[in-house]
Design a protein around this motif. Structure first.
Motif, PDB file in Angstrom:
ATOM      1  N   LEU A  90       7.852  16.945   3.552  1.00  0.00           N
ATOM      2  CA  LEU A  90       7.851  15.575   4.094  1.00  0.00           C
ATOM      3  C   LEU A  90       7.711  14.623   2.916  1.00  0.00           C
ATOM      4  O   LEU A  90       6.626  14.150   2.589  1.00  0.00           O
ATOM      5  CB  LEU A  90       6.714  15.398   5.099  1.00  0.00           C
ATOM      6  N   ASP A  91       8.825  14.388   2.264  1.00  0.00           N
ATOM      7  CA  ASP A  91       8.814  13.590   1.042  1.00  0.00           C
ATOM      8  C   ASP A  91      10.063  12.729   0.978  1.00  0.00           C
ATOM      9  O   ASP A  91      10.874  12.726   1.904  1.00  0.00           O
ATOM     10  CB  ASP A  91       8.698  14.510  -0.184  1.00  0.00           C
TER      11      ASP A  91
ATOM     12  N   LEU B 290      18.649  14.498 -11.890  1.00  0.00           N
ATOM     13  CA  LEU B 290      19.422  15.160 -10.840  1.00  0.00           C
ATOM     14  C   LEU B 290      18.750  14.993  -9.488  1.00  0.00           C
ATOM     15  O   LEU B 290      19.281  15.438  -8.466  1.00  0.00           O
ATOM     16  CB  LEU B 290      19.612  16.641 -11.178  1.00  0.00           C
ATOM     17  N   ALA B 291      17.583  14.374  -9.504  1.00  0.00           N
ATOM     18  CA  ALA B 291      16.851  14.067  -8.276  1.00  0.00           C
ATOM     19  C   ALA B 291      15.966  12.862  -8.546  1.00  0.00           C
ATOM     20  O   ALA B 291      15.671  12.533  -9.695  1.00  0.00           O
ATOM     21  CB  ALA B 291      16.001  15.266  -7.838  1.00  0.00           C
ATOM     22  N   SER B 292      15.557  12.224  -7.454  1.00  0.00           N
ATOM     23  CA  SER B 292      14.599  11.128  -7.551  1.00  0.00           C
ATOM     24  C   SER B 292      13.664  11.210  -6.359  1.00  0.00           C
ATOM     25  O   SER B 292      13.963  11.854  -5.358  1.00  0.00           O
ATOM     26  CB  SER B 292      15.312   9.773  -7.584  1.00  0.00           C
TER      27      SER B 292
ATOM     28  N   THR C  53      11.295  24.642  -1.372  1.00  0.00           N
ATOM     29  CA  THR C  53      10.289  23.674  -0.942  1.00  0.00           C
ATOM     30  C   THR C  53       9.113  24.417  -0.337  1.00  0.00           C
ATOM     31  O   THR C  53       9.275  25.190   0.598  1.00  0.00           O
ATOM     32  CB  THR C  53      10.877  22.687   0.091  1.00  0.00           C
ATOM     33  N   GLY C  54       7.936  24.191  -0.906  1.00  0.00           N
ATOM     34  CA  GLY C  54       6.729  24.777  -0.351  1.00  0.00           C
ATOM     35  C   GLY C  54       6.081  25.837  -1.202  1.00  0.00           C
ATOM     36  O   GLY C  54       5.089  26.422  -0.814  1.00  0.00           O
ATOM     37  N   ASP C  55       6.626  26.095  -2.381  1.00  0.00           N
ATOM     38  CA  ASP C  55       6.017  27.088  -3.261  1.00  0.00           C
ATOM     39  C   ASP C  55       6.094  26.604  -4.711  1.00  0.00           C
ATOM     40  O   ASP C  55       6.673  25.570  -5.002  1.00  0.00           O
ATOM     41  CB  ASP C  55       6.681  28.464  -3.095  1.00  0.00           C
TER      42      ASP C  55
END
Length: 181
Positions: free
Chosen positions: A61-62, A51-53, A34-36
């Motif tokens: 911050l999501d 595999l994600a939503s 996270t962050g790059d």
């Protein structure tokens, strides 16, 4: 900053292993990938394969949520010069082994890059030479009576994607291999 813990449910069946927190990424946000650029790309791929939503943000911050997937790194803290050395990789291996052991439903480990692959093999008590790294390589292993599948990919770093070492089609193929079980 301190160690960056794994992200995602501990009862996931898929564990994605990266190398280490990046200086401007996970070290800053406290969440793996996270962050790059590598993180943004990985999370987009995870959403693409259900595999994600949610919507990923570089700042962490999501509302991104992992589904049956956990993400971690073989090195837990930002390494000097943003590149881990063997001593750090070896020192963090017990944490990697403990995380794997704590995942009761784990069936597949996706390793991003050779270092993550080799360290994961060693954490499982498997000689890396018996399961050589290669993009798209898939290995079945019995670890203490527990069947595990190891899938290898080139790391989704900006360098690898910009040089064409890892194309979108190649990375998508990895997630198709995982989905096909």
């Amino acid at each position: 900053n301190g160690p960056v813990p794994g992200f995602g449910p501990i009862d996931a069946s898929l564990l994605i292993m990266g190398l280490a927190p990046g200086r401007r990424g996970a070290n800053r946000t406290g969440r793996p990938f996270t962050g790059d650029a590598a993180g943004g790309y990985l999370f987009r791929m995870l959403v693409r394969f259900d595999l994600a939503s949610g919507t990923y943000s570089d700042g962490g911050l999501d509302d991104i949520r992992l589904h049956d997937t956990r993400i971690s790194n073989v090195v837990r803290c930002l390494p000097p010069d943003n590149k881990p050395v063997a001593a750090e990789i070896n020192a963090c291996r017990p944490f990697l082994a403990a995380e794997i052991e704590a995942m009761p439903a784990l069936g597949t480990i996706l390793t991003l890059g050779r270092v993550a692959h080799d360290s994961t093999c060693r954490a499982l008590g498997l000689p890396p030479a018996d399961l050589p790294f290669g993009h798209g390589a898939c290995w079945q292993a019995d670890v203490g009576g527990r069947p595990l599948r190891l899938v290898s990919s080139y790391h989704c770093s900006r360098y690898n994607t910009q040089t064409g070492r890892l194309t979108d089609a190649m990375f998508a193929d990895i997630f198709r291999i995982i989905a096909d079980g």
